[in-house]
Design an enzyme around this catalytic site. Structure first.
Site, PDB file in Angstrom:
ATOM      1  CB  CYS A  34     -21.250   7.874 -44.856  1.00  0.00           C
ATOM      2  SG  CYS A  34     -20.312   9.397 -44.689  1.00  0.00           S
ATOM      3  NE  ARG A  36     -24.537   4.064 -41.209  1.00  0.00           N
ATOM      4  CZ  ARG A  36     -24.091   3.643 -40.016  1.00  0.00           C
ATOM      5  NH1 ARG A  36     -24.941   3.126 -39.158  1.00  0.00           N
ATOM      6  NH2 ARG A  36     -22.830   3.754 -39.674  1.00  0.00           N
ATOM      7  CD1 TRP A  39     -24.245  14.197 -41.164  1.00  0.00           C
ATOM      8  CD2 TRP A  39     -22.067  14.253 -40.659  1.00  0.00           C
ATOM      9  NE1 TRP A  39     -24.049  15.166 -40.201  1.00  0.00           N
ATOM     10  CE2 TRP A  39     -22.729  15.230 -39.877  1.00  0.00           C
ATOM     11  CE3 TRP A  39     -20.685  14.113 -40.508  1.00  0.00           C
ATOM     12  CZ2 TRP A  39     -22.049  16.053 -38.965  1.00  0.00           C
ATOM     13  CZ3 TRP A  39     -20.016  14.938 -39.615  1.00  0.00           C
ATOM     14  CH2 TRP A  39     -20.701  15.896 -38.845  1.00  0.00           C
ATOM     15  CG  ASN A  96     -19.228   5.482 -41.949  1.00  0.00           C
ATOM     16  OD1 ASN A  96     -19.144   6.665 -41.631  1.00  0.00           O
ATOM     17  ND2 ASN A  96     -19.752   4.558 -41.167  1.00  0.00           N
ATOM     18  N   GLY A  97     -16.232   7.255 -42.214  1.00  0.00           N
ATOM     19  CA  GLY A  97     -15.217   7.476 -41.188  1.00  0.00           C
ATOM     20  C   GLY A  97     -14.359   8.667 -41.559  1.00  0.00           C
ATOM     21  CD  GLU A 148     -33.348  13.951 -25.175  1.00  0.00           C
ATOM     22  OE1 GLU A 148     -33.782  13.428 -26.220  1.00  0.00           O
ATOM     23  OE2 GLU A 148     -32.151  14.269 -25.019  1.00  0.00           O
ATOM     24  CE  LYS A 207     -34.424  14.330 -29.525  1.00  0.00           C
ATOM     25  NZ  LYS A 207     -33.476  13.715 -28.669  1.00  0.00           N
ATOM     26  CD  GLU A 223     -31.342  15.829 -31.738  1.00  0.00           C
ATOM     27  OE1 GLU A 223     -30.675  15.027 -32.410  1.00  0.00           O
ATOM     28  OE2 GLU A 223     -32.136  15.486 -30.861  1.00  0.00           O
ATOM     29  CG  HIS A 263     -27.153  31.800  -9.961  1.00  0.00           C
ATOM     30  ND1 HIS A 263     -26.774  32.545  -8.870  1.00  0.00           N
ATOM     31  CD2 HIS A 263     -27.924  30.791  -9.480  1.00  0.00           C
ATOM     32  CE1 HIS A 263     -27.267  32.000  -7.771  1.00  0.00           C
ATOM     33  NE2 HIS A 263     -27.968  30.936  -8.109  1.00  0.00           N
ATOM     34  CE  LYS A 265     -31.563   7.034 -34.156  1.00  0.00           C
ATOM     35  NZ  LYS A 265     -32.346   7.885 -33.269  1.00  0.00           N
TER      36      LYS A 265
END
Ligand code: AGP
Length: 607
Positions: free
Chosen positions: A2, A27, A74, A100-101, A479, A483, A486, A502, A602
């Site tokens: 957060c 955040r 968050w 935050n945590g 990646e 992207k 996300e 396979h 983020k």
């Protein structure tokens, strides 16, 4: 993960807190709130949704408060609702907390507090902190906060406001970042520097298990035993303009277009004037010879680490392994004083990577941090650090930091090869010359932006997308898929092209988009054969290649996206750019929130 902000001073707190929360919103952005000290009372405003929606709510609020705390969330415990939004208060409503945590033992604390008569109103772990402080408060807010956090297990950064201690704010840190400053009008606490840009240039970073008391005139820092401690002051050099969109529709697009500069600056500061070798004085002076390497990281940083794993095999004669940080600690990697661990992280605060770093250090390993954020926890806890110079990245989906990380890891590999394993000068020179040409090549690759925007119109309705590649391009395929997941919420997977037959090939149906990275330098004919296999099953073949002239592509590829030819470290970087743009334009077509995608943040400061 957060965003926390606090202010005690002479200026109106509400507009300041709201502006700062908007700058911390990358955040976490599922709910927000502020608490103000108004006429001896705590005035609280909270709501589910973005800070701008909270701002709408409080537009007409009559407040002259000059002290307050704020939060953008968050959610970890409890849905993103108004009731679960921070700040949380104690039974009296006279103590307010933003956090935050994660308080890992919150359930036991909650049950004990409820048994002691406290009224718990939310589903969050955070609220127990307000009641714990209430339980310990005996006229000394600092002591009460110290006693409360001593009972809390887990990671936290918190700020506490009390109507009965109007002349101070108390903040505490264990695991989640906090930075302090005084801007001449008052004292500020924030989860990160962007919220302070344009207000303060001198900042101090709180370390783990430290508590600080903020007043209008300044702040004092204490350790858990109450002993006063001094923290070094650091200059913030970032220009506030850096956190503006500069005319781009989204931060992500701006940051994609900043890559030539980000990579250029990341390379430039590490090259000796003769450009014949790499200068990393910290690594040079502090890192001894080693006989195996682990690169530990998460998400996009992990993909950069995987690219380094491929590249370093040509630079260092020792085993090299990229490992996901959260798995690193549950596996039993061989760790000793002969181990080198490289912790890769743009934010430098990702707790999984920080804990992996600590795990390695406790077992005698040497640790290099590769971060974009100086003075971050990972930077401060490593033996030596290497910096990417990508500048602040606001878009939640990492782009410029990914390519800057690969460039920096490439340079680090060359340095370690020269310093410890007599890497031939010619080999080093070859890579350094390629890197010196890279920023120009990046600009070239960005010129395909319009073509990629057109292509995205053809595949933005897809349900699944596959990305295929071989060698050092395989991490880039991963990646590209990340992207797309996300920011567009399309299910996407990256696979080693040889692995397709396979199993994953079963996913290909009529028109399924398959993005293949085809490079003359990496198993070219084999990848061409993989494209044939996709075509044979009517997949939609989008080929990203540095060999667009390849005749067979005329019948094999539905779309060809050309990238400038490049070798070595430069190749994965150049192939990443069209995949970033493709994900971006597909997300724009789908109307998702590109800079603040759902459910993401983020900086991930919870395990
Ligand atoms: C990437 O776009 C994501 N933001 C995420 O996967 C990120 O790479 C990961 O959380 C690691 O972050 P770090 O580099 O700050 O440690």
């Amino acid at each position: 993960m957060c965003g926390i902000i606090g202010y005690i001073g002479s200026q109106k707190a509400l507009p300041l807190l709201l502006e700062a929360l908007k700058r911390l919103e990358y955040r976490g952005y599922d709910s927000a709130g502020v608490a103000l000290l108004e006429d001896g009372q705590i005035m609280r405003f909270r709501r589910a949704g973005k800070v701008r929606e909270l701002e709408e709510d409080v537009r007409t609020a009559a407040t002259t408060a000059t002290t307050g705390i704020g939060h953008t969330r968050w959610a970890t415990h409890g849905k993103p609702t108004e009731d679960n939004a921070h700040p949380h208060v104690d039974c009296s409503g006279r103590i307010a907390v933003v956090h935050n945590g994660i308080i890992e033992n919150y359930a036991a604390l909650r049950d004990r507090l409820a048994a002691e008569g406290h009224t718990i109103r939310s589903e969050t772990d955070t609220e127990v902190l307000a009641h714990l402080i209430e339980a310990h408060l005996d006229g000394d807010l600092l002591a009460a906060v110290r006693a409360a956090v001593a009972q809390a297990q887990g990671a936290f950064a918190l700020a506490v406001l009390s109507a009965d201690a109007p002349d101070r704010l108390i903040v505490a840190r264990r695991g989640s970042p906090l930075v302090l400053a005084n801007d001449g009008t008052g004292s500020l606490v924030s989860s990160d520097v962007p919220a302070l840009l344009g207000r303060a240039t001198d900042v101090q970073y709180l370390s783990d298990n430290e508590i600080a008391e903020l007043t209008r005139d300044g702040f004092r820092i204490f350790d858990t035993s109450g002993r006063r401690i001094q923290r070094p002051t650091h200059q913030v050099t970032t220009d506030p303009v850096a956190i503006q969109k500069a005319g781009y529709k989204h931060y992500m697009l701006k940051e994609i277009h900043e890559q030539a500069r980000a990579i250029g600056e990341t390379i430039r500061e590490k090259l000796l004037p003769s450009a014949a070798s790499v200068s990393l004085p910290l690594v040079q002076s502090r890192i001894r010879r080693f006989d195996h390497v682990y690169l530990v990281s998460c998400g996009t940083a992990f993909h950069a680490s995987m690219a380094a794993e491929y590249l370093w095999e040509g630079l260092l004669p020792v085993p090299i392994q990229a490992m996901i940080a959260s798995e690193f600690r549950v596996r039993s990697p061989h760790l000793s004083s002969r181990t080198l661990v490289v912790a890769v992280s743009q934010s430098g605060e990702t707790i999984d990577t920080l804990m992996a770093l600590r795990h390695a250090r406790e077992r005698g390993a040497q640790v290099i941090a590769l971060v974009n954020n100086e003075q971050s926890a990972i930077d401060r806890e490593a033996d030596a650090s290497v910096y990417t110079r990508a500048g602040i990245e606001i878009g939640v989906a990492a782009t410029k930091t990914f390519t800057a990380q690969i460039a920096a890891l490439g340079l680090l590999g060359i340095h370690l090869g020269q310093a410890h394993f007599s890497l031939p000068a010619a080999r080093a020179q070859e890579e350094l010359e390629r890197l010196a040409r890279l920023p120009g090549r990046v600009i070239e690759a960005l010129r395909a932006s319009d073509q990629i925007c057109e292509v995205s119109e053809r595949i933005h309705r897809a349900r699944d997308v596959l990305y295929l590649a071989r060698g050092s391009l395989y991490p880039v395929a991963l990646e590209g898929a990340l992207k797309l997941k996300e920011i567009s919420y399309i299910h996407a997977e990256g696979y080693p092209a040889g692995e397709m037959k396979h199993g994953p090939i079963a996913l290909i149906d009529e028109g399924t988009p398959v993005v293949t990275l085809l490079s003359r330098g990496t198993a070219y004919d084999k990848v061409l054969a993989n494209i044939e296999e996709v075509k044979a099953r009517n997949g939609f073949t989008l080929v990203v290649t540095d060999a667009p002239e390849e005749p067979s592509l005329a019948h094999l590829a539905d779309v060809v996206l050309a990238v400038p030819a490049a070798e070595g470290i430069s190749r994965p970087i150049l192939f990443a750019i069209p995949l970033q743009l493709l994900a971006y334009y597909i997300a724009v077509q789908r109307g998702t929130d590109v800079d603040q995608p759902r459910n993401l943040a983020k900086t991930v400061t919870v395990e």
